[in-house]
Design an enzyme around this catalytic site. Sequence first.
Site, PDB file in Angstrom:
ATOM      1  N   TYR A  27      -1.999  -0.335  11.087  1.00 43.39           N
ATOM      2  CA  TYR A  27      -2.223  -1.275   9.805  1.00 43.39           C
ATOM      3  C   TYR A  27      -0.971  -0.861   8.681  1.00 43.39           C
ATOM      4  CZ  TYR A  27      -3.301  -1.694   4.863  1.00 43.39           C
ATOM      5  OH  TYR A  27      -3.229  -1.917   3.607  1.00 43.39           O
ATOM      6  N   THR A  65       0.889  -1.180  -0.194  1.00 44.07           N
ATOM      7  CA  THR A  65       0.105  -0.088  -0.028  1.00 44.07           C
ATOM      8  C   THR A  65       0.900   1.262  -0.134  1.00 44.07           C
ATOM      9  OG1 THR A  65      -1.414   1.272   1.680  1.00 44.07           O
ATOM     10  CG2 THR A  65      -0.215  -0.236   2.520  1.00 44.07           C
ATOM     11  N   ASP A  66       0.232   2.324  -0.290  1.00 45.41           N
ATOM     12  CA  ASP A  66       1.156   3.714  -0.535  1.00 45.41           C
ATOM     13  C   ASP A  66       1.096   4.265   1.046  1.00 45.41           C
ATOM     14  OD1 ASP A  66      -1.794   4.400  -0.049  1.00 45.41           O
ATOM     15  OD2 ASP A  66      -1.828   5.716  -1.649  1.00 45.41           O
ATOM     16  N   GLU A  67       0.165   3.518   2.054  1.00 45.52           N
ATOM     17  CA  GLU A  67       0.102   4.053   3.252  1.00 45.52           C
ATOM     18  C   GLU A  67       1.632   4.135   4.220  1.00 45.52           C
ATOM     19  OE1 GLU A  67      -3.262   3.516   5.791  1.00 45.52           O
ATOM     20  OE2 GLU A  67      -4.405   3.608   3.962  1.00 45.52           O
ATOM     21  N   LYS A 120       2.111  -3.371   7.461  1.00 45.31           N
ATOM     22  CA  LYS A 120       2.302  -3.415   5.968  1.00 45.31           C
ATOM     23  C   LYS A 120       4.007  -3.129   5.687  1.00 45.31           C
ATOM     24  CE  LYS A 120      -0.026  -4.522   3.124  1.00 45.31           C
ATOM     25  NZ  LYS A 120      -0.300  -6.044   2.415  1.00 45.31           N
TER      26      LYS A 120
HETATM   27  P1  NAD Z   1      -9.548  -7.222   2.060  1.00 47.16           P
HETATM   28  O1  NAD Z   1      -9.469  -7.060   3.556  1.00 47.16           O
HETATM   29  O2  NAD Z   1     -10.885  -6.981   1.390  1.00 47.16           O
HETATM   30  O3  NAD Z   1      -9.333  -8.890   2.092  1.00 47.16           O
HETATM   31  C1  NAD Z   1      -8.296  -9.507   2.532  1.00 47.16           C
HETATM   32  C2  NAD Z   1      -8.441 -11.056   2.320  1.00 47.16           C
HETATM   33  O4  NAD Z   1      -7.111 -11.759   2.931  1.00 47.16           O
HETATM   34  C3  NAD Z   1      -9.779 -11.785   2.852  1.00 47.16           C
HETATM   35  O5  NAD Z   1     -10.179 -12.404   1.657  1.00 47.16           O
HETATM   36  C4  NAD Z   1      -9.308 -12.639   4.033  1.00 47.16           C
HETATM   37  O6  NAD Z   1     -10.225 -13.551   4.239  1.00 47.16           O
HETATM   38  C5  NAD Z   1      -7.832 -12.723   3.875  1.00 47.16           C
HETATM   39  N1  NAD Z   1      -6.992 -13.036   4.970  1.00 47.16           N
HETATM   40  C6  NAD Z   1      -6.885 -12.262   6.022  1.00 47.16           C
HETATM   41  N2  NAD Z   1      -6.160 -12.751   6.893  1.00 47.16           N
HETATM   42  C7  NAD Z   1      -5.612 -14.138   6.329  1.00 47.16           C
HETATM   43  C8  NAD Z   1      -4.738 -14.922   6.707  1.00 47.16           C
HETATM   44  N3  NAD Z   1      -4.263 -14.961   7.951  1.00 47.16           N
HETATM   45  N4  NAD Z   1      -4.703 -16.102   5.983  1.00 47.16           N
HETATM   46  C9  NAD Z   1      -5.178 -16.031   4.656  1.00 47.16           C
HETATM   47  N5  NAD Z   1      -6.037 -15.205   4.491  1.00 47.16           N
HETATM   48  C10 NAD Z   1      -6.233 -14.175   5.097  1.00 47.16           C
HETATM   49  O7  NAD Z   1      -8.464  -6.425   1.573  1.00 47.16           O
HETATM   50  P2  NAD Z   1      -8.343  -5.858   0.041  1.00 47.16           P
HETATM   51  O8  NAD Z   1      -8.719  -4.577   0.061  1.00 47.16           O
HETATM   52  O9  NAD Z   1      -8.782  -6.585  -1.109  1.00 47.16           O
HETATM   53  O10 NAD Z   1      -6.628  -5.828   0.168  1.00 47.16           O
HETATM   54  C11 NAD Z   1      -5.706  -6.775  -0.319  1.00 47.16           C
HETATM   55  C12 NAD Z   1      -4.479  -6.508  -0.282  1.00 47.16           C
HETATM   56  O11 NAD Z   1      -4.302  -5.115  -1.061  1.00 47.16           O
HETATM   57  C13 NAD Z   1      -4.006  -6.071   1.135  1.00 47.16           C
HETATM   58  O12 NAD Z   1      -2.949  -6.636   1.275  1.00 47.16           O
HETATM   59  C14 NAD Z   1      -4.014  -4.728   1.318  1.00 47.16           C
HETATM   60  O13 NAD Z   1      -2.884  -4.309   2.207  1.00 47.16           O
HETATM   61  C15 NAD Z   1      -3.653  -4.320  -0.260  1.00 47.16           C
HETATM   62  N6  NAD Z   1      -3.919  -3.075  -0.562  1.00 47.16           N
HETATM   63  C16 NAD Z   1      -5.283  -2.423  -0.621  1.00 47.16           C
HETATM   64  C17 NAD Z   1      -5.664  -1.355  -1.138  1.00 47.16           C
HETATM   65  C18 NAD Z   1      -7.293  -0.877  -0.941  1.00 47.16           C
HETATM   66  O14 NAD Z   1      -7.564   0.272  -1.374  1.00 47.16           O
HETATM   67  N7  NAD Z   1      -8.189  -1.907  -0.434  1.00 47.16           N
HETATM   68  C19 NAD Z   1      -4.871  -0.564  -1.453  1.00 47.16           C
HETATM   69  C20 NAD Z   1      -3.346  -0.938  -1.482  1.00 47.16           C
HETATM   70  C21 NAD Z   1      -3.167  -2.078  -1.290  1.00 47.16           C
HETATM   71  O1  DAU Z   2      -4.126   3.992   0.433  1.00 44.13           O
HETATM   72  C1  DAU Z   2      -4.422   2.644   0.260  1.00 44.13           C
HETATM   73  C2  DAU Z   2      -5.233   2.115   1.577  1.00 44.13           C
HETATM   74  O2  DAU Z   2      -6.582   2.676   1.255  1.00 44.13           O
HETATM   75  C3  DAU Z   2      -4.980   0.405   1.584  1.00 44.13           C
HETATM   76  O3  DAU Z   2      -3.966   0.225   1.835  1.00 44.13           O
HETATM   77  C4  DAU Z   2      -6.324  -0.037   2.630  1.00 44.13           C
HETATM   78  O4  DAU Z   2      -6.163  -1.149   2.940  1.00 44.13           O
HETATM   79  C5  DAU Z   2      -7.487   0.901   2.526  1.00 44.13           C
HETATM   80  O5  DAU Z   2      -8.447   0.271   3.431  1.00 44.13           O
HETATM   81  C6  DAU Z   2      -7.612   2.181   2.152  1.00 44.13           C
HETATM   82  O6  DAU Z   2      -7.297   2.893   3.336  1.00 44.13           O
HETATM   83  P1  DAU Z   2      -8.137   4.306   3.911  1.00 44.13           P
HETATM   84  O7  DAU Z   2      -7.941   4.365   5.504  1.00 44.13           O
HETATM   85  O8  DAU Z   2      -7.504   5.387   2.969  1.00 44.13           O
HETATM   86  O9  DAU Z   2      -9.486   3.905   3.489  1.00 44.13           O
HETATM   87  P2  DAU Z   2     -11.011   4.143   4.094  1.00 44.13           P
HETATM   88  O10 DAU Z   2     -12.063   3.544   2.901  1.00 44.13           O
HETATM   89  O11 DAU Z   2     -11.099   3.334   5.310  1.00 44.13           O
HETATM   90  O12 DAU Z   2     -11.045   5.657   4.172  1.00 44.13           O
HETATM   91  C7  DAU Z   2     -10.830   6.586   3.144  1.00 44.13           C
HETATM   92  C8  DAU Z   2     -10.960   7.843   3.647  1.00 44.13           C
HETATM   93  O13 DAU Z   2     -12.314   8.233   4.148  1.00 44.13           O
HETATM   94  C9  DAU Z   2     -10.033   8.137   4.963  1.00 44.13           C
HETATM   95  O14 DAU Z   2      -9.592   9.479   4.826  1.00 44.13           O
HETATM   96  C10 DAU Z   2     -10.856   7.815   5.895  1.00 44.13           C
HETATM   97  C11 DAU Z   2     -12.198   8.615   5.565  1.00 44.13           C
HETATM   98  N1  DAU Z   2     -13.464   7.942   6.021  1.00 44.13           N
HETATM   99  C12 DAU Z   2     -13.619   6.730   6.273  1.00 44.13           C
HETATM  100  C13 DAU Z   2     -14.736   5.930   6.585  1.00 44.13           C
HETATM  101  C14 DAU Z   2     -14.809   4.353   7.008  1.00 44.13           C
HETATM  102  C15 DAU Z   2     -14.416   8.764   6.600  1.00 44.13           C
HETATM  103  O15 DAU Z   2     -14.392  10.078   6.351  1.00 44.13           O
HETATM  104  N2  DAU Z   2     -15.524   8.306   6.989  1.00 44.13           N
HETATM  105  C16 DAU Z   2     -15.864   6.790   7.141  1.00 44.13           C
HETATM  106  O16 DAU Z   2     -16.920   6.196   7.695  1.00 44.13           O
END
Ligand code: NAD
Ligand code: DAU
Length: 382
Positions: free
Chosen positions: A181, A155-157, A185
């Site tokens: 988180y 992730t970019d975080e 990562k």
């Molecule tokens: P998600 O939470 O929707 O899915 C995570 C999946 O991992 C689920 O299916 C869960 O059952 C599985 N999992 C969790 N713990 C596990 C374990 N111990 N063993 C096996 N499986 C397990 O997550 P996502 O949003 O699809 O993100 C996927 C990946 O991409 C993550 O590594 C996250 O850090 C990264 N990522 C997400 C975003 C985003 O915006 N969602 C952005 C950048 C990177």
């Molecule tokens: O940047 C990549 C990341 O983006 C991934 O690594 C994470 O897995 C993914 O969850 C996401 O993280 P964020 O914290 O940015 O996503 P989230 O959707 O939780 O929140 C997006 C923005 O919105 C953040 O600034 C928090 C804000 N927010 C979120 C929720 C859930 C609100 O204002 N209200 C809310 O109820």
Amino acid sequence: MARINKNTQSTNLVIYKQEKDNSMILVTGGAGFIGSNFVRDWLALNDEPVINFDKLTYAGNLSNLASLEQDPRHIFVRGDICDTAHISRLLAEHKPRAIVHFAAESHVDRSIHSPGEFISTNVNGTFSLLEAARAYWSGLDGDDKSGFRFLHVSTDEVYGTLGPNDPPFTETTPYAPNSPYSASKAASDHLVRAYFHTYGMPVLTTNCSNNYGSFHFPEKLIPLIISNARAGKPLPIYGDGMQVRDWLYVGDHCSAIRRVLEAGRLGKVYNVGGWNEMANLEVVHTLCDILDTLDPKASGSYREQITYVQDRPGHDRRYAIDARKIERELGWKPAETFATGIRKTVQWYLDNQAWVRDVQSGDYLKWVEKNYAARDTAQEQK
Ligand code: NAD
Ligand code: DAU
């Protein structure tokens, strides 16, 4: 190879895979949001089978994979990435040519309430997976060994937060994670890097910005807003709503991962982003406006449900990705604009209300209570 479905595609890629008898990939976390999009896209584009290894936590959902239920190219295995022995058995049995590692605890707010699970899965789990992968890869020979890849999805975080005028994150921006988180990562990224430098393992890392699209669990901003709006509930904005994220359509993230897997340079990091910075409030306004058109209320606008609530502790103010390296080296850039991607996404949620209802189970309601009940509703901001 029995599992190849010969009726689907006939590209050169498929012919190559069919000739290479043992060709398949292992995906971790393929029942989650991005992982399930990746697996569906992968199997729509070529015939190489996928072993999908997932623990099925609250975020993992087999209904995300319902379209593959009868597909012999998809082999689902329930398991925990912390279980090195289980992964080792799978690797020995199926001999994948690559591992694409999505599995993680992914929600920042949950990491604030329960950081331990993030250390367990994201740090220890990645370590266990790397150990199993290292033992497997060490035992390979010739082309199988040189062709093996371990792609770590991050992730970019990990880069921390930006000021309003700072340049976007590049692959050399120093790590400065601010939440449990992102710290977990970051630790996993460092382990992956160390396995390249110490053992020569053929790893690749992608650091991506915020994804949106179908099958996004409604704890995250975009699906939560769509779901709450339609249910007539408050649309919670943390703090002043001016935090900036760089939104990328999930299909574009999946195409970037495929491209890095195919041609990324070993040991290198690729930032993936949408060139699409937006303040949260602007995203929420956009969602309300689309819903006002596609699914209008009896009277008034969904914008009237916007409610300012107490901010997330340690909330990063701005993320932005410089995605020039992946474009320059690998020719990848996003295909979707936010305007097209977000409309498709809202339409998907309108068309899949049963999916939304199903994932909003008892545990989901407990989470909503835990995360939102304690937040004081803040003074409305203009
Ligand atoms: P998600 O939470 O929707 O899915 C995570 C999946 O991992 C689920 O299916 C869960 O059952 C599985 N999992 C969790 N713990 C596990 C374990 N111990 N063993 C096996 N499986 C397990 O997550 P996502 O949003 O699809 O993100 C996927 C990946 O991409 C993550 O590594 C996250 O850090 C990264 N990522 C997400 C975003 C985003 O915006 N969602 C952005 C950048 C990177
Ligand atoms: O940047 C990549 C990341 O983006 C991934 O690594 C994470 O897995 C993914 O969850 C996401 O993280 P964020 O914290 O940015 O996503 P989230 O959707 O939780 O929140 C997006 C923005 O919105 C953040 O600034 C928090 C804000 N927010 C979120 C929720 C859930 C609100 O204002 N209200 C809310 O109820």
